[in-house]
Design a protein around this motif. Sequence first.
Motif, PDB file in Angstrom:
ATOM      1  N   ARG A 161      -1.925   2.151  -7.414  1.00 44.60           N
ATOM      2  CA  ARG A 161      -1.720   3.123  -6.337  1.00 44.60           C
ATOM      3  C   ARG A 161      -2.299   4.455  -6.794  1.00 44.60           C
ATOM      4  O   ARG A 161      -2.160   4.833  -7.948  1.00 44.60           O
ATOM      5  N   TYR A 174      -6.514   5.556  -9.849  1.00 42.40           N
ATOM      6  CA  TYR A 174      -6.747   5.108  -8.473  1.00 42.40           C
ATOM      7  C   TYR A 174      -7.513   3.802  -8.467  1.00 42.40           C
ATOM      8  O   TYR A 174      -8.149   3.427  -9.458  1.00 42.40           O
ATOM      9  N   ARG A 188      -7.545   6.264  -0.326  1.00 42.62           N
ATOM     10  CA  ARG A 188      -6.280   6.858  -0.784  1.00 42.62           C
ATOM     11  C   ARG A 188      -6.553   8.014  -1.736  1.00 42.62           C
ATOM     12  O   ARG A 188      -5.837   9.010  -1.723  1.00 42.62           O
TER      13      ARG A 188
END
Lengths: 98, 275
Positions: free
Chosen positions: B212, B259, B264
């Motif tokens: 994430r 990442y 995102r």
Amino acid sequence: MSGPRRVAWKLSGGSSLLWRRWNDEYVVHNAGSGDTHLLDLLAGEVLKQLEASSADAQGLTRRVASALELPADVVLVQHIEKLLADFDQLGLIDPDEG
Amino acid sequence: MTRLKTTIPSVVDSLALLYADFPLESPDGFADFHVRLTTPMGMRRWWRPQALFFFDDQSPFEPLPLRVAVPFLEWSLNWCVSHHAHQYLIIHAGAAERGGRALLLPAPPGSGKSTLCAALAHRGWRLLSDELVLVRPQDGRVTPLPRPVSLKERSIQVIRDYLPEATIGPATTDTRKGTVALVRPPRDAVARALESAAPAWIIFPSYQPQTRAQLEPLPKARAFLRIAESCFNYSLHGARGFELLAHLIDICDSYEFSYSDLDRAITLFDSIASA
């Protein structure tokens, strides 16, 4: 009979330190060598004390303990002796023969 | 400003494609760097042909195969800056700007820095540099160097898929960095190449599959050491370099960043830019 000889330490000749502190860590640049070091609060205080004047491990312990409000006990002495060995290896300090 | 001479067809084509928006100056005008990329005289002109780079009529590198002439030129131009532009503090980092504030991405190869730069440059951020961040000692601002973004290996297809609108040059295989390709810098970045930016964020990126997007604040003293390690000429600047980096650390928020997804990542960067 005399006790073990106490070694007094001083900042190495040619050293010129620049300091910055953020929270509980120091970054110190030695303009003499070009090296930059990351020090925690205790290590930074030891080096600052030596920058001000030479001292042996016991003398440093008293001064650092006072500055940082720590007990001046054998644990602190041993920690400072280890730091002095590290600083010596880094070329930051020299024995004070004077 | 660079004066470049070459007759190597692949390089000429690459310049026409990737540097199309750069202004052409008078051949008699001032140039910071005088460089040539040529084929050697003699047998190597024809048999296993090579490319040879000259800087001020000196050849600092061994010749490379002619087929890698295009990336060879980019690497050589990076060398020119990192070894000669010492009026700046030079950081091995990417950088992008938004709202006048610069995001610095110091990172070793393989961290995803260039992939992030390419993505940011096409998603609302201005590309300042892909490889070398030039910090002005007099005021700590970043001087842009918006040259083509260099992608390697898997990141080439990642960016082809993510940015179908981007202009990407042909891939060169079997280089010392694997397969490489160059992304043309956006026109706006080139047009604003004289517009400096104030550093605001220092982010150490790390591409990690299936993770994430996450920003972790980095203690400033540690960020100092990390960015000092990424400088080409920190030692050369001595005490002034120390004071300049310390100033950067003072005025910037520093983070570790992991990442795996570009959308995102950009959303996260957009959010810190608007905070």
